[in-house]
Design an enzyme around this catalytic site. Structure first.
Site, short mmCIF file in Angstrom:
data_model
loop_
_atom_site.label_atom_id
_atom_site.label_comp_id
_atom_site.label_asym_id
_atom_site.label_seq_id
_atom_site.Cartn_x
_atom_site.Cartn_y
_atom_site.Cartn_z
N GLU A 187 4.82 -7.39 7.53
CA GLU A 187 4.83 -5.99 7.13
C GLU A 187 4.88 -5.82 5.63
O GLU A 187 4.22 -4.94 5.06
CB GLU A 187 6.02 -5.28 7.78
N LYS A 192 -4.58 -7.26 0.35
CA LYS A 192 -3.94 -6.24 1.17
C LYS A 192 -4.97 -5.47 2.01
O LYS A 192 -4.70 -5.13 3.17
CB LYS A 192 -3.16 -5.28 0.28
N ASP A 223 -4.86 -9.18 -5.60
CA ASP A 223 -3.73 -8.85 -4.73
C ASP A 223 -4.06 -7.64 -3.85
O ASP A 223 -3.75 -7.63 -2.65
CB ASP A 223 -2.50 -8.55 -5.59
N LEU A 247 7.10 -0.16 3.26
CA LEU A 247 6.48 0.92 4.03
C LEU A 247 6.01 0.42 5.40
O LEU A 247 5.46 -0.68 5.50
CB LEU A 247 5.29 1.52 3.27
N VAL A 251 13.21 -11.26 -5.01
CA VAL A 251 13.15 -10.60 -3.70
C VAL A 251 14.06 -11.31 -2.70
O VAL A 251 14.80 -10.67 -1.94
CB VAL A 251 11.70 -10.55 -3.17
N VAL A 305 14.05 -17.90 -2.82
CA VAL A 305 15.25 -17.08 -3.02
C VAL A 305 15.33 -16.62 -4.48
O VAL A 305 16.37 -16.65 -5.12
CB VAL A 305 16.53 -17.84 -2.61
N ALA A 357 5.06 -3.11 0.48
CA ALA A 357 6.48 -3.53 0.39
C ALA A 357 7.23 -3.15 1.67
O ALA A 357 7.01 -3.75 2.71
CB ALA A 357 7.14 -2.95 -0.85
N THR A 411 7.65 -16.80 -0.78
CA THR A 411 6.98 -17.48 -1.88
C THR A 411 5.59 -16.88 -2.05
O THR A 411 5.20 -15.99 -1.30
CB THR A 411 6.84 -18.99 -1.60
N GLY A 461 10.21 -5.57 -13.65
CA GLY A 461 10.04 -6.57 -12.59
C GLY A 461 9.06 -6.16 -11.52
O GLY A 461 9.10 -6.68 -10.40
#
Length: 810
Positions: free
Chosen positions: A601, A677, A673, A608, A470, A467, A606, A550, A659
């Site tokens: 998703e 994806k 990263d 999309l 995001v 938490v 993000a 997370t 951010g």
């Protein structure tokens, strides 16, 4: 003539008796009434306990007796009854003490003594209430039920109907306000007997039938019979009308408002029963009638019985051989073992019976003895036992005329991962009965109830791990959309637990969304993912979704356990979906096996709709042939700032301040990263791709990636200024732009910096946007383009939110 019965909860205390007095007073203004009362709440059980203690020569029975006396004495004092009543009370308890002393000496409980002791609770309550009514200026008179309700041969509930009805009718004309104790009766010799469990209902039912009353009113502590037990289904609602048959079925299967035998006398006379709430007399209640109204729901109610075990007798020697069922039921009946459910395979190879867990050891031994010869010859197997089960009944008189009810029941159970152990349905289709694990009862009742009774909203239970930036945006979004979702989509999102890296907080309060931060900070316990998952399993709520926001390897490693608990997963965390292909595939299979969702998703682009679009194309028969994508909004933001004239180090600092990057920006700059994806995109497109199959080129030199802090990273980027300025020179001279592109085609995958010209769709990508280009069998010449914001807390939260709504809408 009005016939009213008040249960133990209605007469338990002075305050509740004042409510009873007001209800009776209002009725007696217009017509005569008979009031049947139970013992004060819990007294009959305490009297039984005293008997048991005395029989075992346990001196503590005297303390129990003293508590009972003080309770009745205190009640009489609170009601301000006279000393004569209190002296009578003292004498009654003196008699009771003498009876218990005799039991103590004999170490035995004769039937007559048992009936006198256990029936004393109703004697006491009815006398106290009569005196209280008289004190309140009501013309009340006490009638001893033992003089009017007669049983045969001391057999309790075997009613001598002719004699009882004659005696009751003999006093009909003299009644103004009559108070009858429930539960107690006598035989033809005048010896005390009891009417069995639910006996006070039976007393009232006998009186109503004898006097041909228009209606029997049963006053209790709930507003009628409910569509389900409100303690298990918080959204249960009162049933306004139902038939006698429906009430009998629900009562038999655990609905506590009525005891089935109590319906028999009024059922025979077709006398309506009205169930009302003493503490909410203005509530409509439930009318049980031989002719309920026509406009009503197909399913009328749900009920359940716990503490049931299933015994299965099977073997090839049973096939085609007559008499097995008769022998099975006869041996159980001879030992007075009640069978709650029966089911048999059409091949006759097996037969199962459900019995109460207390009867189970005895039942198994009896069955083994009965079929000892067949078991010894291996024609029949030893009885198989399944423990800790419960029976659920779905009841409705109109179900037999409505196709598809069974399909809906078992379909919704299957969707929530609930396994049926046995099932049965009567020939009249009045009920559908099945067995589940006791730990699944609450969940099963809620999903069925939601399917048949709650068309307005569907409760979805969310467990959110992560938490931070995001996660906080997601919770803000859920809160702001809460009313809209209920009104427009019929979805009620309920936060059940939240966790960050330090603390976690669980609650049954459905309003956690209002103050989750305060609760987490002030009342949260130390974060522990194993305990977090254990809470989900123990809660076992329907429509549950675990939301992983997370970047934790540890959290991703428990996905299979979560899915096995029939909880769906929405993951922002990319680790699981981009792990070894075998693990990715296994998680997909586990989710399918448990009929739950595993969605991610937001892993790519993000918010999309990239993965959902790929799945849509596949589901319609298309095939992805190549993928080209800029799927790091943060890296694209940095490049765009660089194109605008900023130094690379300056562009990175801007991205950090907005951010857009990971807390450690090297995790963006090293390209891992983006590689993850690409793995996800290729796998969702139907290809087997591992990380080591991808040709990875980091965005910045290795020298920069070896920095230990963000500050050191910036310093090293400054030192490499010439390297980045060469990019700028190349872009200006060749009229191209650099983009960090992931691509997959013909089984080859790569991630790295590439140049694109003005004609390329990747040339103009604004700000932190992402873009995915898909070539398919159908989109050969012109690829399908998905483009939009690809970074930022809000858009990522929207992607997660979209997955949650998609699952909730199923």
């Amino acid at each position: 003539m009005r016939i009213l019965k008040f249960g133990g909860s209605s007469v338990a205390q002075a305050e509740s008796l004042k409510k009873v007095q007001q209800i009776v007073s209002d009725i007696c203004r217009n017509e005569p009434a008979i009031i049947v009362v139970s013992a004060l709440g819990g007294v009959t059980d305490l009297l039984a306990n005293c008997l048991n203690q005395a029989c075992l020569q346990d001196q503590t029975y005297k303390r129990s007796l003293e508590k009972l006396y003080n309770r009745h004495l205190n009640l009489s004092q609170e009601l301000k009854l006279d000393t004569i009543t209190q002296s009578w009370l003292k004498e009654k308890f003196k008699d009771l003490s003498n009876l218990l002393e005799g039991v103590f000496i004999l170490q035995d409980v004769p039937e007559k003594v048992k009936c006198r002791v256990l029936g004393l609770g109703e004697e006491l309550s009815s006398e106290l209430i009569t005196h209280y009514f008289q004190k309140s200026d009501l013309n009340a008179r006490h009638y001893d039920s033992r003089e009017y309700i007669k049983t045969i041969d001391n057999k309790g509930i075997l009613l001598n109907r002719e004699d009882s009805y004659r005696r009751i009718n003999a006093i009909k004309d003299e009644i103004n306000l009559a108070i009858f104790p429930g539960f107690i009766a006598s035989n033809e010799k005048g010896e005390p007997t009891l009417l069995g469990r639910g006996g006070s209902d039976y007393t009232a039912s006998i009186l109503a039938a004898a006097l041909d009353a228009k209606q029997l009113e049963i006053w209790t502590d709930v507003s009628g019979m409910y569509t389900a037990d409100p303690r298990l289904v918080t959204q249960a609602i009162p049933i306004d009308q139902m038939s006698f048959q429906e009430a009998m079925e629900l009562s038999h299967f655990g609905a506590k408002v009525m005891y089935p035998p109590a319906l028999t006398p009024v059922l025979q006379k077709k006398i309506d029963i009205l169930i009302k709430n003493t503490f909410e007399p203005e509530a409509q209640g439930t009318l049980i009638s031989s002719e309920p109204k026509a406009e009503r729901t197909t399913v009328r109610g749900l009920s359940s019985i716990n503490h049931i075990n299933l015994i299965t007798l099977s073997g090839s020697g049973m096939v085609g051989i007559s008499g097995f069922a008769a022998r099975l039921f006869a041996c159980l009946a001879n030992q007075k073992i009640n069978v709650s459910l029966i089911t048999q395979s059409s091949s006759e190879h097996s037969m199962s019976v459900a019995v109460h867990e207390d009867d189970c050891p005895k039942a198994c031994n009896i069955i083994e003895d009965e079929f000892a010869v067949e078991i010894a010859m291996n024609h029949v197997d030893k009885p198989k036992l399944e423990l800790d089960l419960s029976i659920i009944a779905v009841v409705g008189e109109d179900m037999g005329y409505t196709p598809g009810i069974s399909g809906k029941v078992f379909g919704i159970l299957g969707k929530n991962g609930l396994n049926i152990r046995a099932m049965a349905q009567g020939g009249n289709e009045l009920n559908i009965t099945f067995m589940v694990r006791t730990t699944d009862v609450k969940k099963a009742l809620n999903v069925i109830h939601e399917k048949f009774f709650l068309s307005t909203s569907k409760k979805v239970n969310l467990y959110i791990a992560g938490v931070g930036n995001v996660g906080s945006k997601l919770l803000e979004h859920i809160k702001s959309q809460h009313k809209h979702l209920i009104e427009e989509k019929g979805i009620d999102l309920i936060i059940r637990a939240v966790s960050n890296s330090r603390k976690m907080f669980f609650t049954e309060d459905e309003k956690l969304i209002e103050d989750w931060q305060k609760k987490l900070n002030e009342e949260g316990q130390t974060a522990d993912i194993k305990k977090f998952i254990k809470n989900i399993e123990d809660s076992n709520l329907r429509n549950s979704i675990f939301v992983d926001i997370t970047a934790s390897q540890e959290v991703s490693e428990v996905y299979d356990q979560i899915l096995d608990s029939t909880t769906s997963i929405v993951a922002c965390n990319k680790i699981a979906a981009s792990s070894e292909y075998a693990n990715y595939k296994r998680l997909k299979q586990v989710s399918k096996k448990n009929n739950v969702d595993f969605r991610f998703e937001s892993n790519v682009g993000a918010g999309l709709p990239v993965i959902s679009t790929i799945n849509y194309l596949k589901n319609t028969g298309d095939q992805i042939t190549s993928i080209e994508a800029v799927v790091s909004g943060s890296l694209n933001y940095i490049i765009n700032k660089f194109i605008e004239g900023y130094g690379f180090d300056e562009a990175l600092k801007l991205a950090i301040s907005e951010g857009f990057t990971e807390p450690d920006p090297k995790l963006d700059l090293n390209g891992v990263d983006v590689l993850r994806k690409l793995l996800i995109l290729a796998r969702e497109s139907g290809y087997t791709l591992e990380a080591n199959d991808v040709d990875l080129e980091a965005m910045v030199p290795e020298y920069c990636l070896k920095s230990k802090t963000t500050g050191e990273l910036i310093e090293r980027l400054v030192k490499k200024k010439e390297f980045f300025e060469n990019w700028r020179k190349q872009m200006n001279e060749q009229n191209v732009r650099f983009r960090y592109i992931a691509s997959f085609k013909d089984g080859k995958a790569s991630v790295g910096m590439k140049t694109v010209g003005p004609e390329h769709p990747f040339y103009n990508i604004d700000g932190k946007d992402s873009i995915v280009s898909l070539n398919t069998l159908w989109y050969k010449d012109q690829p399908m383009i998905i483009k939009g914001a690809g970074a930022g807390a809000e858009v990522t939260a929207s992607g997660i939110f979209g997955d949650i709504i998609s699952i909730s809408s199923k």
